[in-house]
Scaffold this motif. Structure first.
Motif, mmCIF file in Angstrom:
data_model
loop_
_atom_site.group_PDB
_atom_site.id
_atom_site.type_symbol
_atom_site.label_atom_id
_atom_site.label_comp_id
_atom_site.label_asym_id
_atom_site.label_seq_id
_atom_site.Cartn_x
_atom_site.Cartn_y
_atom_site.Cartn_z
ATOM 1 N N THR A 166 16.482 8.014 30.685
ATOM 2 C CA THR A 166 14.990 8.175 31.038
ATOM 3 C C THR A 166 14.629 6.524 31.291
ATOM 4 O OG1 THR A 166 14.362 7.919 28.767
ATOM 5 C CG2 THR A 166 14.595 10.181 29.681
ATOM 6 N N SER A 167 13.533 6.305 31.896
ATOM 7 C CA SER A 167 12.983 5.042 32.019
ATOM 8 C C SER A 167 12.676 4.333 30.415
ATOM 9 C CB SER A 167 11.757 4.919 32.784
ATOM 10 O OG SER A 167 10.619 5.870 32.203
ATOM 11 N N ALA A 168 12.088 5.176 29.530
ATOM 12 C CA ALA A 168 11.818 4.735 28.363
ATOM 13 C C ALA A 168 13.017 4.271 27.671
ATOM 14 C CB ALA A 168 11.046 5.779 27.387
ATOM 15 N N GLN A 169 14.070 5.077 27.732
ATOM 16 C CA GLN A 169 15.277 4.761 27.224
ATOM 17 C C GLN A 169 15.818 3.358 27.562
ATOM 18 O OE1 GLN A 169 17.416 8.500 27.708
ATOM 19 N NE2 GLN A 169 18.327 8.153 25.807
ATOM 20 N N ARG A 212 14.006 0.991 29.176
ATOM 21 C CA ARG A 212 13.118 -0.432 28.636
ATOM 22 C C ARG A 212 13.674 -0.405 27.043
ATOM 23 N NH1 ARG A 212 9.551 2.871 31.000
ATOM 24 N NH2 ARG A 212 8.679 3.548 29.148
ATOM 25 N N ALA A 213 13.540 0.306 26.310
ATOM 26 C CA ALA A 213 14.096 0.466 24.935
ATOM 27 C C ALA A 213 15.468 -0.512 24.726
ATOM 28 C CB ALA A 213 13.988 1.724 24.057
ATOM 29 N N GLU A 225 11.712 1.673 35.782
ATOM 30 C CA GLU A 225 11.259 1.658 34.673
ATOM 31 C C GLU A 225 9.888 1.726 34.708
ATOM 32 O OE1 GLU A 225 12.047 -2.248 32.429
ATOM 33 O OE2 GLU A 225 13.984 -1.490 32.361
ATOM 34 N N THR A 226 9.044 1.839 35.844
ATOM 35 C CA THR A 226 7.557 2.074 36.082
ATOM 36 C C THR A 226 7.364 3.421 36.531
ATOM 37 O OG1 THR A 226 7.677 0.840 38.034
ATOM 38 C CG2 THR A 226 7.031 -0.453 36.293
ATOM 39 N N GLY A 227 8.569 4.191 36.899
ATOM 40 C CA GLY A 227 8.305 5.459 37.400
ATOM 41 C C GLY A 227 7.975 5.436 38.823
ATOM 42 N N GLU A 271 18.737 14.068 24.500
ATOM 43 C CA GLU A 271 17.637 14.872 24.029
ATOM 44 C C GLU A 271 18.187 15.944 22.989
ATOM 45 O OE1 GLU A 271 14.399 16.820 22.827
ATOM 46 O OE2 GLU A 271 14.237 15.202 24.424
ATOM 47 N N GLY A 287 16.866 8.931 22.734
ATOM 48 C CA GLY A 287 16.405 7.464 22.162
ATOM 49 C C GLY A 287 17.686 6.853 22.586
#
Length: 75
Positions: free
Chosen positions: A2-5, A7-8, A35-37, A63, A69
């Motif tokens: 995911t984009s959140a993954q 960035r993390a 990353e920004t969707g 997931e 994560g």
């Protein structure tokens, strides 16, 4: 991934977008758009990005009911 993954994962290895771009061969704008969707990400491109981050020691956690994560591999 995911984009959140992503960035993390970059944060875990202290990489800028430029660092990830250089290590993956993917243009900075493409990374930022994911990353920004603004873009869902091409599967081949996401594979390149994930492989670069994994080579740096990031593990992607799928997931599993508690959310997807990332973490650093033990040395």
């Amino acid at each position: 991934m995911t984009s959140a993954q992503m960035r993390a994962a970059r944060a875990l290895v202290n990489w800028s977008v430029r660092d990830l771009s250089e290590r993956s061969g993917v243009h900075r704008n493409t990374i930022t758009n994911f990353e920004t969707g603004k873009s869902g990400g091409d599967p081949d491109t996401l594979t390149k990005l994930q492989r670069a981050l994994e080579a740096a020691g990031v593990e992607f956690i799928p997931e599993n009911g508690s959310g997807a994560g990332v973490r650093l591999r033990k040395k």
